[in-house]
Design an enzyme around this catalytic site. Structure first.
Site, PDB file in Angstrom:
ATOM      1  CB  CYS A   1      -3.702   7.434   4.356  1.00  0.00           C
ATOM      2  SG  CYS A   1      -2.089   8.230   4.272  1.00  0.00           S
ATOM      3  N   GLY A   2      -4.555   8.740   1.853  1.00  0.00           N
ATOM      4  CA  GLY A   2      -4.588   9.510   0.618  1.00  0.00           C
ATOM      5  C   GLY A   2      -3.212   9.670  -0.003  1.00  0.00           C
TER       6      GLY A   2
ATOM      7  N   GLY B   1      -0.351   8.412   1.661  1.00  0.00           N
ATOM      8  CA  GLY B   1       0.520   7.379   2.229  1.00  0.00           C
ATOM      9  C   GLY B   1       1.419   7.920   3.327  1.00  0.00           C
ATOM     10  CB  ILE B   2       2.695  11.296   4.011  1.00  0.00           C
ATOM     11  CG1 ILE B   2       3.340  11.352   2.623  1.00  0.00           C
ATOM     12  CG2 ILE B   2       3.594  11.971   5.046  1.00  0.00           C
ATOM     13  CD1 ILE B   2       3.442  12.753   2.030  1.00  0.00           C
ATOM     14  N   GLY B   3       0.762  10.192   6.131  1.00  0.00           N
ATOM     15  CA  GLY B   3       0.298  10.224   7.518  1.00  0.00           C
ATOM     16  C   GLY B   3       0.247   8.844   8.149  1.00  0.00           C
TER      17      GLY B   3
ATOM     18  CG  HIS C   1      18.959  -2.469   0.500  1.00  0.00           C
ATOM     19  ND1 HIS C   1      19.549  -1.426  -0.188  1.00  0.00           N
ATOM     20  CD2 HIS C   1      19.382  -3.611  -0.104  1.00  0.00           C
ATOM     21  CE1 HIS C   1      20.300  -1.916  -1.170  1.00  0.00           C
ATOM     22  NE2 HIS C   1      20.208  -3.242  -1.149  1.00  0.00           N
TER      23      HIS C   1
ATOM     24  NE  ARG D   1      25.831  -3.011   1.964  1.00  0.00           N
ATOM     25  CZ  ARG D   1      25.456  -3.723   0.912  1.00  0.00           C
ATOM     26  NH1 ARG D   1      25.667  -5.038   0.894  1.00  0.00           N
ATOM     27  NH2 ARG D   1      24.877  -3.152  -0.130  1.00  0.00           N
TER      28      ARG D   1
END
Ligand code: RB5
Length: 147
Positions: free
Chosen positions: A68-69, A71-73, A101, A135
């Site tokens: 997305c613009g 990347g967060i939403g 990881h 781990r």
């Protein structure tokens, strides 16, 4: 043996970057499941994050790419599903660590934040790096079982 399928989904802020990433996937021999959107017309990023999560949950693709613009939403949307580990990355070390990881099954880009060449580097690191296990496996298991 049939090619691994990589799903890709984006909102309007990710449409431009998507085409470069699709070309690279094709060159590398992957099959692509393109979940849209297919233009720069404004859409709602949760719809595409959820489409990705469903495609992976249903086994239609093993891994995915979201854009997305920022990347967060779209990361927030996809990560609401317990089986999704979507990693928003800004450099290839982050992309590599998301596999080593976190066993990330979705890589996320901000289409308005990252250049095409850097995104391609990140994608390569994501695709070629295996989960380290050990781990980290215990921690990743806990991600699917929030308290
Ligand atoms: C759309 O303008 C923009 O808000 C969206 O692409 C994304 O950045 C949201 O997190």
């Amino acid at each position: 043996m049939s090619a691994e399928t990589i799903a890709i989904a984006n909102d309007h802020g990710g449409f431009e970057l998507k085409n470069a990433l699709k070309n690279e996937l094709t060159n590398l021999g992957f099959a692509i499941l393109d979940l849209g959107t297919d233009s720069d017309e404004s859409v709602d990023y949760p719809d595409f994050g959820y489409a990705m999560a469903s495609a992976i949950d249903n086994g239609k693709a093993s891994r995915g790419i979201l854009i997305c613009g920022s990347g967060i939403g779209i990361s927030i949307a996809a990560n609401r599903y317990p089986g999704i580990r979507a990693a928003l990355v800004h450099d290839s070390l982050g992309a590599k660590l998301s596999r080593l990881h976190n066993d990330a099954n979705v890589i996320v880009f901000g289409g308005r934040m990252i250049g095409t060449d850097l995104a391609l580097d990140c994608l390569q690191a994501f695709l070629e790096t295996d989960f380290e296990g050990g781990r980290h496996a215990r921690r990743v298991d806990k991600l699917s079982n929030p308290l």
